[in-house]
Design a protein around this motif. Sequence first.
Motif: not given
Length: 210
Positions: A100, A172, A175-176, A178, A180, A184-185, A188
């Motif tokens: 990220t 991940m 998600e990264a 997209d 996040d 947030q990660l 989680a």
Amino acid sequence: MARTGRPRAFDRDKALEAALSLFWAQGYEPTSLNQLKACMGDISPASFYAAFGSKEALFREVVQRYLATYGQVMAPLWDETLAPRDAIEQTLRRSARMQTARSHPAGCLIVLGASNCAPQNQAVQALLAAERERSRKGIRACVERAVAGGELAASPATQTLPALLATFLHGMACEARDGDGAGQLDAAITTLMQVWDSLAPAPAGGARAQ
């Protein structure tokens, strides 16, 4: 008559770093030779082939560079001086921060770099699949070490834990990509590690505290 300056020398290291960023951002197949040559400083085809041989050979070198730098977030998996739980948690949290960061493309090159290749590029897809399998083996080894050391109970649920952790680790990247963020990660990951803790042996003489 004014003398012309010497042509600027080709900086192979900088060219390789530029190619890494481009492959990371776009993936192997969508990245064209023209784009690669342009990002490397508008080098000539002759310079490109002399330095790297081919697009596939360049990508293989890029992957090795990625593993030796950004990919070192995975190193705790193979550090047996760490407790297994710590090795897993450090790997996940370091990976989340790396994927990220704003200093380079989001996500993970090993997951996103060649996920859907044409038949002629299956060797490239297999290269990254092998690296992902190496991560799975590292996670599995941590879980097995935890069971052997009494940190985790031997149970059917524990047998599925490596798949759960690997799925989260590789997921991940999406998600990264997209959007996040690290926070947030990280949250989680805290929840995921509670699953690990729930699989610890129950204290002698009583049920595990909830």
